[in-house]
Write a protein that holds these residues in place. Structure first.
Motif, short mmCIF file in Angstrom:
data_model
loop_
_atom_site.label_atom_id
_atom_site.label_comp_id
_atom_site.label_asym_id
_atom_site.label_seq_id
_atom_site.Cartn_x
_atom_site.Cartn_y
_atom_site.Cartn_z
N GLU A 107 0.34 -0.96 0.14
CA GLU A 107 0.00 -0.36 -0.07
C GLU A 107 0.82 1.33 -0.29
O GLU A 107 1.66 1.40 1.12
N GLY A 108 0.65 2.22 -1.10
CA GLY A 108 1.69 3.21 -0.84
C GLY A 108 3.07 3.65 -1.45
O GLY A 108 3.57 3.88 -1.51
N TYR A 109 2.77 2.36 -2.32
CA TYR A 109 3.97 2.10 -2.75
C TYR A 109 5.15 3.11 -4.10
O TYR A 109 6.63 3.04 -3.44
N PHE A 110 4.03 3.19 -4.27
CA PHE A 110 4.98 3.80 -5.97
C PHE A 110 4.83 6.02 -4.72
O PHE A 110 5.56 6.69 -5.67
N GLU A 111 4.10 6.17 -3.73
CA GLU A 111 4.27 7.23 -2.85
C GLU A 111 5.15 7.81 -2.07
O GLU A 111 5.48 8.60 -1.89
N ALA A 112 4.91 6.73 -1.21
CA ALA A 112 6.74 7.05 -0.24
C ALA A 112 7.80 5.70 -0.07
O ALA A 112 7.77 5.04 -1.03
N ASN A 113 8.21 6.21 0.36
CA ASN A 113 9.57 5.04 1.02
C ASN A 113 9.52 4.07 2.15
O ASN A 113 10.00 5.43 3.06
N LEU A 114 8.34 3.35 1.91
CA LEU A 114 7.89 2.96 3.01
C LEU A 114 8.56 1.57 4.17
O LEU A 114 9.17 1.58 4.71
N HIS A 115 10.20 1.24 2.84
CA HIS A 115 11.11 1.08 3.80
C HIS A 115 11.75 1.39 4.94
O HIS A 115 12.17 0.91 6.32
N ASN A 116 12.38 2.70 4.92
CA ASN A 116 12.98 3.12 6.17
C ASN A 116 12.37 3.55 7.12
O ASN A 116 12.27 3.23 8.22
N TYR A 117 10.89 4.09 6.88
CA TYR A 117 9.37 3.91 7.95
C TYR A 117 9.69 1.90 8.93
O TYR A 117 9.34 1.75 9.73
N TRP A 118 8.97 1.20 7.84
CA TRP A 118 9.28 -0.02 8.14
C TRP A 118 10.12 -0.16 9.30
O TRP A 118 10.11 -1.45 10.57
N ARG A 119 11.94 -0.41 8.67
CA ARG A 119 13.14 -0.71 9.64
C ARG A 119 12.86 0.38 11.01
O ARG A 119 13.32 -0.55 11.64
N PRO A 438 16.18 1.32 -1.11
CA PRO A 438 15.22 -0.24 -1.04
C PRO A 438 15.77 -0.20 -2.99
O PRO A 438 15.99 0.84 -3.36
N PRO A 439 14.97 -1.51 -3.31
CA PRO A 439 14.70 -1.84 -5.29
C PRO A 439 14.32 -0.92 -5.51
O PRO A 439 13.48 -0.04 -4.43
N SER A 440 13.48 -0.36 -6.28
CA SER A 440 12.36 0.52 -6.80
C SER A 440 12.50 0.19 -8.00
O SER A 440 13.47 -0.45 -9.58
N GLU A 441 11.46 0.76 -8.42
CA GLU A 441 11.49 0.85 -10.29
C GLU A 441 12.12 1.52 -10.94
O GLU A 441 12.03 0.63 -12.20
N LEU A 442 13.13 1.97 -11.35
CA LEU A 442 14.14 2.35 -11.68
C LEU A 442 15.51 1.40 -11.66
O LEU A 442 16.28 1.69 -12.96
N GLU A 449 8.41 -6.12 -16.90
CA GLU A 449 9.49 -7.07 -16.54
C GLU A 449 8.57 -8.00 -16.15
O GLU A 449 7.48 -7.94 -15.33
N VAL A 450 9.26 -9.18 -15.68
CA VAL A 450 9.36 -10.39 -15.58
C VAL A 450 8.87 -10.61 -14.00
O VAL A 450 7.53 -10.89 -12.84
N PHE A 451 9.58 -9.75 -13.24
CA PHE A 451 9.85 -9.21 -11.42
C PHE A 451 9.57 -8.04 -11.48
O PHE A 451 10.58 -7.61 -11.26
N PRO A 452 8.53 -7.33 -10.88
CA PRO A 452 8.57 -5.83 -10.79
C PRO A 452 9.86 -5.74 -9.53
O PRO A 452 9.83 -6.35 -9.12
N SER A 453 10.07 -4.35 -8.74
CA SER A 453 11.21 -4.14 -7.98
C SER A 453 10.26 -4.13 -6.59
O SER A 453 10.80 -4.80 -5.69
N ALA A 454 8.75 -4.50 -6.64
CA ALA A 454 7.98 -4.81 -5.21
C ALA A 454 8.76 -6.53 -5.09
O ALA A 454 8.32 -7.07 -3.84
N SER A 455 8.91 -7.13 -5.68
CA SER A 455 8.85 -8.64 -5.73
C SER A 455 10.08 -8.46 -4.39
O SER A 455 10.73 -9.63 -3.82
N TYR A 456 11.05 -7.65 -5.42
CA TYR A 456 12.30 -7.96 -4.87
C TYR A 456 12.69 -7.51 -3.27
O TYR A 456 13.38 -8.37 -2.11
N GLN A 457 12.03 -6.89 -3.22
CA GLN A 457 11.34 -6.15 -2.06
C GLN A 457 11.09 -6.94 -0.65
O GLN A 457 11.53 -7.78 0.41
N TYR A 458 9.67 -7.79 -1.02
CA TYR A 458 9.42 -8.92 -0.17
C TYR A 458 9.95 -9.70 -0.49
O TYR A 458 10.38 -10.30 1.06
N VAL A 459 10.71 -10.00 -1.19
CA VAL A 459 12.21 -11.24 -1.01
C VAL A 459 12.85 -10.61 -0.03
O VAL A 459 13.77 -11.50 0.58
#
Length: 512
Positions: A107-119, A438-442, A449-459
């Protein structure tokens, strides 16, 4: 060179051949006198080898576009819902070692840096659990849609688990009766070349010569056209990913009303991993391993112990065990002259993350969309196709390797997977980058793409990877935005839990 392309021959059936024929036929008016003629020829004696029992969400659009009702699909293919993958024991093998790779974006993947908050705020909680509702639905065994939701529409994103043999049969009936594909059961006895090096025709035992403008090789690992006739080389991927064997079986439910899991469950072992795919009538369970590290007898014993531990029953001796051998890798080219390899004739890595059927979909869709009108256009189209799929196979290898590289499990098998010499250079470079952001769409900027950047983040974050936040990171605005997304996610979850039926109840409704 300028004559219109009028006839396509697909060599080989199974899910790859019939899916490819159906996708092209539905778009190019195969059942019309002015359309492209498609003939699929397969041997009456050679049994097809299923490439897997899991699909991606893309299959919903594929089935809809070729005109198969979702209700018919569920009824004919013993299908169930797939909402992602669950990985057990891949980090360190402890009792609490588990994480999800769901099919929805955070949720909000393209709008904010989720990783830093989660960490900072939720490091003890799962990354996927924090930002998606789908993992919670999977834990509760809930379906991804309501009983009133139309065919192929979704409350949350989903693909399918299915009986791949029945899937090929459904596609065959649909392609021949609805889409105008001509079906021939016969033995191919020879491949005949034209003066310019193209394939001119296939010689058959009972049907004479089959001439065509374009030949699609779906003959599986035999690769009769691309591999044997044209001798297109094979890129062996065992320097990166070592698995080349599997033993598999079908496990019945002890209770016919047992819950149906909506994730592929992948459980790490000392020398490989076990898949567990739940269908309405049984489970498909298999052990994937590398012959370099494990004997066939030991692999079967590992599968036996897993099933008996899981079911608490001594049923292994009554099950039909299937041994599967494969060479992990892909062709150096996939479209050569007027011949295209699709499915296992083009490549196969391993069952992890269920990439086999989606690669068939992607190949058939590109053939459909870029189908050359004449021979003059074909070489240009082939160059685009080869470039695209060389890139895609590299991304598949890279993403699958990510699961092994991050593991902390002990033993020769896992140590070998972490050896720096076995890690693709592109993945090593990305892991260095992802230590600092974190991995991003960039990082993955191609369409489709076969696997989007969000998939890399989940793993990555499911496996405990650490990304250090930048010292210049601005906290306040980002945190406030993310807290709104988390609240929104919780509201969705409450609503879904109250509204969604169980997987089994939803499937029963579709079958009725």
């Amino acid at each position: 060179m300028n004559q219109h392309l009028k006839h396509i021959v697909v060599l080989g059936g199974g899910s790859a051949g019939w899916l490819t024929a159906s996708i092209i036929a539905a778009e190019h008016c195969c059942n019309s006198p002015n359309g492209v003629k498609i003939t699929l020829i397969e041997s009456p004696d050679v049994a097809t080898v299923g490439v897997g029992e899991g699909t991606w969400p893309t299959m919903r659009q594929t089935l809809s576009r070729i005109g198969i009702s979702e209700k018919i699909f569920f009824r004919e293919c013993d299908a169930s819902f797939k909402q992602g993958s669950q990985f057990r024991g891949w980090v360190n093998g402890s009792d609490t070692d588990a994480y999800y790779h769901p099919f929805v974006l955070p949720e909000g993947y393209f709008e904010a840096n989720l990783h830093n908050y989660w960490r900072r705020q939720f490091r003890g909680a799962s990354y996927a659990d924090t930002f998606t509702s789908q993992t919670h639905l999977c834990k509760k065994g809930l379906a991804p849609k309501q009983m009133a939701t139309p065919d192929y529409a979704a409350v949350v994103n989903y693909g399918y688990h299915l009986n791949v043999g029945k899937f090929g049969q459904l596609l065959q009936r649909h392609a021949t009766s609805k889409l105008g594909v001509n079906h021939i059961l016969d033995h191919v006895t020879g491949v005949n070349s034209a003066d310019n090096g193209d394939i001119h025709s296939l010689s058959t035992h009972n049907h004479g010569e089959l001439k065509a403008d374009l030949f699609i090789d779906c003959s599986g690992s035999a690769s009769l056209l691309l591999g044997k006739h044209y001798n297109i080389g094979w890129r062996d991927c065992r320097p990166y990913l070592f698995n080349d064997r599997a033993v598999a079986t079908q496990v019945p439910y002890s209770d016919p009303e047992a819950p149906i899991a909506s994730t592929t469950i992948s459980t790490a072992q000392n020398e490989g991993w076990i898949w567990d795919i739940a269908l309405p009538t049984r489970r498909g369970v298999g052990f994937v391993y590398a012959s370099e590290f494990t004997s066939d007898d030991q692999a079967e014993q590992n599968l036996r112990e897993h099933i008996e531990r899981d079911t608490s029953e001594n049923i292994f001796s009554s099950l039909n065990i299937k041994a599967i051998k494969f060479d992990p890798g892909h062709r150096h080219q996939f479209w050569h002259r007027n011949c295209i390899g699709v499915g296992m004739s083009a490549g196969f890595i391993e069952p992890l993350e269920a990439s086999a059927l989606v690669m068939v979909e992607l190949a058939a869709e590109m053939i459909r969309d870029d189908l050359p009108t004449n021979r003059e256009m074909m070489d240009y189209t082939a160059r685009r196709f080869n470039e695209k799929f060389l890139y895609r196979w590299d991304r598949v290898i890279e993403f699958l390797k990510l699961h092994y590289v991050l593991s902390q499990r002990k033993g020769e098998y896992w140590n070998a997977h972490r050896n720096p010499e076995s890690i693709p250079e592109s993945l090593s470079e990305k892991l260095m980058l992802w230590k600092h952001r974190p991995p991003s769409e960039l990082d993955f900027d191609r369409k489709g793409e076969v696997f989007p950047s969000a998939s890399y983040q989940y793993v990555l974050y499911g496996m405990g990877f650490n990304t250090e936040p930048r010292s210049t990171y601005k906290v306040s605005d980002n945190d406030a935005t993310i807290e709104k997304f988390i609240a929104m996610n919780r509201q969705k979850l409450t609503k879904y839990i109250n509204a969604l039926p169980s997987n089994r109840a939803m499937i029963k409704h579709l079958l009725r």
